[in-house]
Design a protein around this motif. Sequence first.
Motif, PDB file in Angstrom:
ATOM      1  N   ILE A  27       0.845  -1.195   0.000  1.00 35.63           N
ATOM      2  CA  ILE A  27       0.000   0.000   0.000  1.00 35.63           C
ATOM      3  C   ILE A  27       0.879   1.242   0.000  1.00 35.63           C
ATOM      4  N   SER A  28       0.581   2.182  -0.880  1.00 36.26           N
ATOM      5  CA  SER A  28       1.266   3.474  -0.866  1.00 36.26           C
ATOM      6  C   SER A  28       0.696   4.300   0.280  1.00 36.26           C
ATOM      7  N   VAL A  41      -6.634   9.337   7.580  1.00 37.37           N
ATOM      8  CA  VAL A  41      -7.344  10.527   7.150  1.00 37.37           C
ATOM      9  C   VAL A  41      -8.158  10.252   5.888  1.00 37.37           C
ATOM     10  N   GLY A  42      -7.621   9.439   4.976  1.00 35.77           N
ATOM     11  CA  GLY A  42      -8.311   9.144   3.726  1.00 35.77           C
ATOM     12  C   GLY A  42      -7.319   8.786   2.641  1.00 35.77           C
ATOM     13  N   VAL A  43      -7.670   9.131   1.403  1.00 33.50           N
ATOM     14  CA  VAL A  43      -6.804   8.864   0.253  1.00 33.50           C
ATOM     15  C   VAL A  43      -6.470  10.198  -0.398  1.00 33.50           C
ATOM     16  N   ARG A  44      -5.180  10.407  -0.646  1.00 34.70           N
ATOM     17  CA  ARG A  44      -4.736  11.641  -1.289  1.00 34.70           C
ATOM     18  C   ARG A  44      -3.712  11.295  -2.351  1.00 34.70           C
ATOM     19  N   GLU A  45      -4.009  11.670  -3.591  1.00 31.90           N
ATOM     20  CA  GLU A  45      -3.119  11.433  -4.725  1.00 31.90           C
ATOM     21  C   GLU A  45      -2.680   9.969  -4.829  1.00 31.90           C
ATOM     22  N   GLY A  46      -3.613   9.062  -4.622  1.00 34.80           N
ATOM     23  CA  GLY A  46      -3.345   7.635  -4.763  1.00 34.80           C
ATOM     24  C   GLY A  46      -2.706   6.963  -3.566  1.00 34.80           C
ATOM     25  N   ALA A  47      -2.411   7.736  -2.526  1.00 32.65           N
ATOM     26  CA  ALA A  47      -1.765   7.168  -1.340  1.00 32.65           C
ATOM     27  C   ALA A  47      -2.686   7.266  -0.128  1.00 32.65           C
ATOM     28  N   LEU A  48      -2.549   6.315   0.770  1.00 32.10           N
ATOM     29  CA  LEU A  48      -3.282   6.342   2.024  1.00 32.10           C
ATOM     30  C   LEU A  48      -2.709   7.474   2.859  1.00 32.10           C
ATOM     31  N   ASP A  49      -3.547   8.388   3.294  1.00 32.05           N
ATOM     32  CA  ASP A  49      -3.122   9.551   4.075  1.00 32.05           C
ATOM     33  C   ASP A  49      -3.297   9.216   5.550  1.00 32.05           C
ATOM     34  N   VAL A  50      -2.171   9.147   6.281  1.00 34.01           N
ATOM     35  CA  VAL A  50      -2.199   8.749   7.693  1.00 34.01           C
ATOM     36  C   VAL A  50      -1.484   9.801   8.523  1.00 34.01           C
ATOM     37  N   SER A  51      -2.155  10.272   9.572  1.00 34.75           N
ATOM     38  CA  SER A  51      -1.496  11.177  10.510  1.00 34.75           C
ATOM     39  C   SER A  51      -1.057  10.361  11.719  1.00 34.75           C
ATOM     40  N   VAL A  52       0.135  10.664  12.211  1.00 32.07           N
ATOM     41  CA  VAL A  52       0.647   9.986  13.412  1.00 32.07           C
ATOM     42  C   VAL A  52       1.099  11.043  14.407  1.00 32.07           C
ATOM     43  N   ALA A  53       0.833  10.792  15.670  1.00 30.36           N
ATOM     44  CA  ALA A  53       1.177  11.739  16.725  1.00 30.36           C
ATOM     45  C   ALA A  53       2.676  11.757  17.009  1.00 30.36           C
ATOM     46  N   ALA A  54       3.357  10.692  16.711  1.00 29.93           N
ATOM     47  CA  ALA A  54       4.788  10.575  17.016  1.00 29.93           C
ATOM     48  C   ALA A  54       5.626  11.452  16.086  1.00 29.93           C
ATOM     49  N   VAL A  93       4.049   0.268   2.203  1.00 29.61           N
ATOM     50  CA  VAL A  93       3.938  -0.635   3.338  1.00 29.61           C
ATOM     51  C   VAL A  93       3.454  -1.993   2.853  1.00 29.61           C
ATOM     52  N   ALA A  94       4.138  -3.049   3.277  1.00 28.16           N
ATOM     53  CA  ALA A  94       3.751  -4.420   2.940  1.00 28.16           C
ATOM     54  C   ALA A  94       2.923  -4.990   4.087  1.00 28.16           C
ATOM     55  N   VAL A  95       1.807  -5.630   3.737  1.00 28.54           N
ATOM     56  CA  VAL A  95       0.935  -6.255   4.735  1.00 28.54           C
ATOM     57  C   VAL A  95       0.715  -7.703   4.319  1.00 28.54           C
ATOM     58  N   ARG A  96       1.127  -8.618   5.171  1.00 29.62           N
ATOM     59  CA  ARG A  96       0.966 -10.052   4.888  1.00 29.62           C
ATOM     60  C   ARG A  96      -0.439 -10.531   5.264  1.00 29.62           C
ATOM     61  N   GLY A  97      -0.946 -11.460   4.464  1.00 21.32           N
ATOM     62  CA  GLY A  97      -2.187 -12.148   4.806  1.00 21.32           C
ATOM     63  C   GLY A  97      -3.468 -11.506   4.327  1.00 21.32           C
ATOM     64  N   LEU A  98      -3.401 -10.464   3.503  1.00 22.80           N
ATOM     65  CA  LEU A  98      -4.613  -9.821   2.992  1.00 22.80           C
ATOM     66  C   LEU A  98      -4.571  -9.772   1.473  1.00 22.80           C
ATOM     67  N   ASN A  99      -5.772  -9.767   0.865  1.00 22.29           N
ATOM     68  CA  ASN A  99      -5.839  -9.498  -0.567  1.00 22.29           C
ATOM     69  C   ASN A  99      -6.282  -8.049  -0.761  1.00 22.29           C
ATOM     70  N   GLU A 100      -6.252  -7.577  -1.972  1.00 26.19           N
ATOM     71  CA  GLU A 100      -6.554  -6.178  -2.260  1.00 26.19           C
ATOM     72  C   GLU A 100      -7.968  -5.781  -1.842  1.00 26.19           C
ATOM     73  N   THR A 101      -8.946  -6.603  -2.159  1.00 26.20           N
ATOM     74  CA  THR A 101     -10.334  -6.292  -1.838  1.00 26.20           C
ATOM     75  C   THR A 101     -10.551  -6.185  -0.333  1.00 26.20           C
ATOM     76  N   GLU A 102     -10.021  -7.129   0.413  1.00 25.52           N
ATOM     77  CA  GLU A 102     -10.178  -7.115   1.873  1.00 25.52           C
ATOM     78  C   GLU A 102      -9.455  -5.919   2.487  1.00 25.52           C
ATOM     79  N   ALA A 103      -8.289  -5.582   1.969  1.00 23.29           N
ATOM     80  CA  ALA A 103      -7.546  -4.427   2.490  1.00 23.29           C
ATOM     81  C   ALA A 103      -8.342  -3.143   2.281  1.00 23.29           C
TER      82      ALA A 103
END
Length: 112
Positions: A27-28, A41-54, A93-103
Amino acid sequence: MSKPEESDPIGAWSRLAITERAEGVRISVQVRPKSSRSAIVGVREGALDVSVAAPPVDGAANTELIKVLARALDVRQSDVEIALGASGRSKVVAVRGLNETEARKRLSGAKR
């Protein structure tokens, strides 16, 4: 009038760049470190938009990103790893054990 995203929550995530592999998905992600809270946060320009407090110091933001994604995707933290871009805000980011639809389905339900 409702937005198309609200009527079809999975369809709103169709712009998200997810690549299916034999072991799982990639996942981008675009990360916003030092935010007030950690959330998807959502999707922005094809990438998952994530805010982190750290802050982006000593890998703290990467660790927080992995926690947020593992919780959102309902997988173990050990199943989530940063494949590309560990030192930048744009990552794959690589995520093991999921397919695209489920992700896509799990991410759409996790957006806050």
